[in-house]
Write a protein that holds these residues in place. Structure first.
Motif, PDB file in Angstrom:
ATOM      1  N   ARG A  16       0.828  -1.200   0.000  1.00 19.57           N
ATOM      2  CA  ARG A  16       0.000   0.000   0.000  1.00 19.57           C
ATOM      3  C   ARG A  16       0.869   1.259   0.000  1.00 19.57           C
ATOM      4  N   PHE A  17       1.962   1.236   0.780  1.00 11.38           N
ATOM      5  CA  PHE A  17       2.869   2.388   0.839  1.00 11.38           C
ATOM      6  C   PHE A  17       3.526   2.630  -0.519  1.00 11.38           C
ATOM      7  N   LEU A  18       4.016   1.554  -1.152  1.00  9.95           N
ATOM      8  CA  LEU A  18       4.659   1.689  -2.462  1.00  9.95           C
ATOM      9  C   LEU A  18       3.681   2.167  -3.518  1.00  9.95           C
ATOM     10  N   ALA A  19       2.436   1.628  -3.475  1.00 11.99           N
ATOM     11  CA  ALA A  19       1.423   2.049  -4.441  1.00 11.99           C
ATOM     12  C   ALA A  19       1.081   3.527  -4.258  1.00 11.99           C
ATOM     13  N   SER A  20       1.032   3.974  -2.987  1.00  6.41           N
ATOM     14  CA  SER A  20       0.731   5.381  -2.717  1.00  6.41           C
ATOM     15  C   SER A  20       1.792   6.301  -3.299  1.00  6.41           C
ATOM     16  N   TRP A  21       3.056   5.935  -3.073  1.00  7.63           N
ATOM     17  CA  TRP A  21       4.120   6.789  -3.607  1.00  7.63           C
ATOM     18  C   TRP A  21       4.210   6.691  -5.121  1.00  7.63           C
TER      19      TRP A  21
END
Length: 690
Positions: A16-21
């Motif tokens: 989720r963090f990688l997708a957000s960035w």
């Protein structure tokens, strides 16, 4: 699933963090600018890290190989110096005044005295060979021409030199040849001629036994790996080989604890092939007994210039790797620190640009949500590009708001006009749809009437044709009964059955003729129970179903009396049962049940259920089975169910069907208790009115 299973996919929070960035970098200008300004620094540091990694790995390994090669040269020089000292000792002894004084003694006394001088000279053996005892003088002459040389002596030769050497030379071979003992000895040997009065008097043979010479390899190791730190010193090792067998080494049996010596173990096959078989130098990583070492091997040549052993030096590879990893971690931390600091500086320097962009982005989002907001004045110089962009954007929003108001006004006016003008069109459309529906209903009724008219003409012709042979059969039956006379009682039962069936045929044809006249049912209507008629229908159907492996099950529980035309009702039941039998191509059970028909506590009549175990009927076909001429059988006419439904509708009854594909069908005949003057069940009529 095992509890030790470790998923190869990252956790949801990380994804989720990688997708957000990833979304921010792709869609937000400020993050893209930050990425673009930081990318060159990051790529430069990454390239620097890769180059450093390659260079450090390549040159560290190459320098390690060069280092171990040089150390092997030091070890070899140490052996050479040892041999030179050995040569000097032997020559000095043979030229000594004391030795020449002893030459006058007997050979046995001289031999004993010479052997005792070995320990004083630092040698493992020192032997006097007088010319009188030599069988092959030329061999010793050839050996004496070499200052010092390596030689392999068997047990007998060792005994001839010094018996104590035999025990010292024994090396117990470790796995996989556990239990074997190497008895040969590898010696550094010097043979010197003794000249007396111008004649060759004999030879002095002296040297060192290299088997189990731990002091020797430790001394060489201290020369090759000089260090004041004992733990570092033990990392370097020196080994002497007899063929491929370690006969003297300080390689530990346990590299972790540095205990024991790996004497009696063998070198790897690859090293054996290169060094001993090919006589070449080896320098690379090698698995030495129980650990990986940076190793160098060189062959030891015997007196006939053939490889008879090896000399080795090397050190553990793990400390080298640990040092390399420490350096790598230090470089990585340094580069990451530079990257973080440079990224922070870039971000701080670009905040003046990011804040106006964030303000513009926020206003755009609010406008998308329907908010009437503006960017306003930004904390920038009026000539700044972003300030001009914000001003133009606010102007555009004002113009857009004014246009929207005008468009909304025009839309309201247009909607009013459309509603007024389409009101009459909507009414006309509804009337047209109603007329089309009535037309479709009329067309369906017309098609059904035409089909039934054709059916009436067809059945009238068939009924007339059936009546003629029936009359002939009846006449011949009466004649046969007359001819038999008194003997007719023997077959009276069969004659009565035939007469009853002929009467049934005539009644059926009579019904067909009446049905074809479109005048309704004119046969006699009686008041009776349904169960006897059901029994009769089963009796008729069983005769034609014996060859199809059909089992009949009945449960006749109906007690209500109904008004019926017995012959027509019997025809309906026979048609339904025959259809059920035809659907069970592989046999099965035909279940006929009857029960009282009750609704809301009132007795309405009787119900007959006919259940089969056939192939079933799909939902789309089930809607059409009562249509005239619709059939799913290749040789069917499509009239059976249609005619049966028509017969029942004349008395207020009906047929209902349920089916499940692959499991079978159920046809239920609902027969009212009493019909009204218009043919409708009175009980149902009263219920509908109430």
């Amino acid at each position: 699933m095992s509890s030790n299973y470790i998923s190869s996919t990252p956790p949801k929070s990380l994804r989720r963090f990688l997708a957000s960035w990833r979304y921010r970098i792709k869609t937000m200008v400020r993050y893209r600018l930050l990425f673009l300004t930081s990318a060159p620094i990051f790529l430069t540091l990454l390239a620097l890290f890769g180059i450093t990694l390659y260079w450090s790995l390549h040159y560290t390994w190459q320098s390690s190989l060069v280092d171990v090669t040089e150390r092997l040269g030091v070890a070899k020089n140490s052996i050479t110096i040892l041999q030179q000292r050995q040569t000097q000792q032997v020559e000095a002894f043979s030229d000594s005044h004391q030795f020449h004084l002893k030459l006058g003694s007997s050979d046995s006394e001289l031999k004993a005295w010479v052997s005792k001088q070995a320990e004083l000279r630092g040698l493992d053996f020192l032997v006097w060979h007088p010319m009188s005892e030599l069988d092959n003088t030329s061999e010793f002459i050839a050996l004496s021409k070499q200052a010092s040389f390596f030689d392999v002596l068997d047990e007998q030769e060792l005994t001839s030199l010094t018996p104590s050497l035999v025990k010292r030379a024994e090396v117990a071979i470790l796995e996989p040849e556990l239990g074997q003992i190497e008895t040969r000895g590898l010696v550094s040997r010097t043979v010197h001629q003794v000249i007396l009065d111008g004649k060759l008097a004999g030879f002095i043979d002296g040297g060192i036994l290299l088997n189990n010479s731990t002091d020797l390899v430790d001394t060489i190791r201290d020369l090759v790996y000089p260090s004041h730190n004992a733990s570092v010193k033990t990392q370097g090792t020196v080994t002497l080989f007899l063929d491929d067998l370690r006969i003297s080494t300080n390689v530990p049996l346990s590299s972790e604890n540095s205990t024991g010596r790996a004497i009696g173990t063998r070198v790897s096959e690859e090293v054996n092939d290169v060094v001993l078989n090919q006589g070449s130098f080896w320098s690379d990583k090698a698995y030495v007994y129980d650990a990986w070492y940076v190793s160098a091997y060189e062959p030891i040549y015997g007196r006939d210039n053939q490889p008879i052993g090896m000399i080795y030096t090397g050190y553990l590879i793990w400390p080298l790797i640990a040092t390399y990893l420490n350096n790598l971690v230090e470089i990585t931390l340094t580069l990451l620190t530079v990257l973080v600091v440079s990224g922070w500086l870039v971000y701080r320097a670009s905040r003046e640009l990011f804040k106006p962009i964030e303000t513009i982005h926020k206003v755009v989002k609010l406008v998308q949500l329907g908010k009437d907001t503006r960017i306003g004045k930004l904390p920038l110089n009026k000539d700044h590009e972003l300030a001009q962009l914000a001003s133009q954007f606010d102007t555009m929003l004002d113009q857009l708001s004014q246009r929207n108001k005008e468009i909304q006004s025009f839309a309201n006016e247009l909607e009013t006009k459309v509603e007024v003008r389409t009101a009459s069109l909507r009414e006309k459309t509804e009337e047209l749809e109603m007329h089309i529906e009535l037309l479709n209903q009329t067309r369906d009724k017309l098609i059904t009437s035409e089909k039934l008219a054709a059916l009436g003409e067809l059945t009238a012709g068939i009924a007339h044709e059936i009546n003629n042979p029936t009359a002939v059969i009846l006449g011949n039956l009466e004649l046969m009964k007359f001819e038999l006379g008194d003997s007719a009682h023997v077959v009276q039962g069969e004659i009565d059955t035939m007469l009853a069936q002929i009467d049934r045929i005539r009644n059926i044809t009579k019904s067909l003729l009446q049905y074809s006249r479109h005048g309704g049912i004119q046969d006699e209507i009686t008041w009776q129970h349904v169960s006897p008629v059901v029994d009769e229908s089963i009796t008729l159907v069983k005769t034609g179903s014996k060859r199809k492996d059909i089992k009949f099950e009945t449960s006749l529980k109906a007690t209500s009396q109904v008004e019926m035309n017995r012959h027509q009702f019997l025809q309906v039941l026979v048609n339904l049962q025959m259809n059920a039998i035809h659907s069970m191509t592989n046999g099965g059970t035909l279940t006929i049940e009857s029960e009282d028909w009750c609704e809301c506590g009132e007795e309405c009549g009787a119900i007959i259920h006919i259940k089969d175990q056939g192939t079933g009927i799909s939902a789309d076909k089930l809607k059409r089975i009562f249509d005239p001429f619709y059939t799913t059988k290749r040789d069917g006419t499509g009239l059976g169910l249609s005619v049966s439904q028509s017969i029942l509708s004349e008395t207020g009854g009906e047929i209902r069907a349920t089916s499940e594909v692959g499991k079978g069908s159920t046809f239920s005949v609902y027969f009212p208790a009493k019909r009204s003057s218009n043919g409708v069940n009175e009980a149902l009529t009263i219920k509908a009115i109430s």
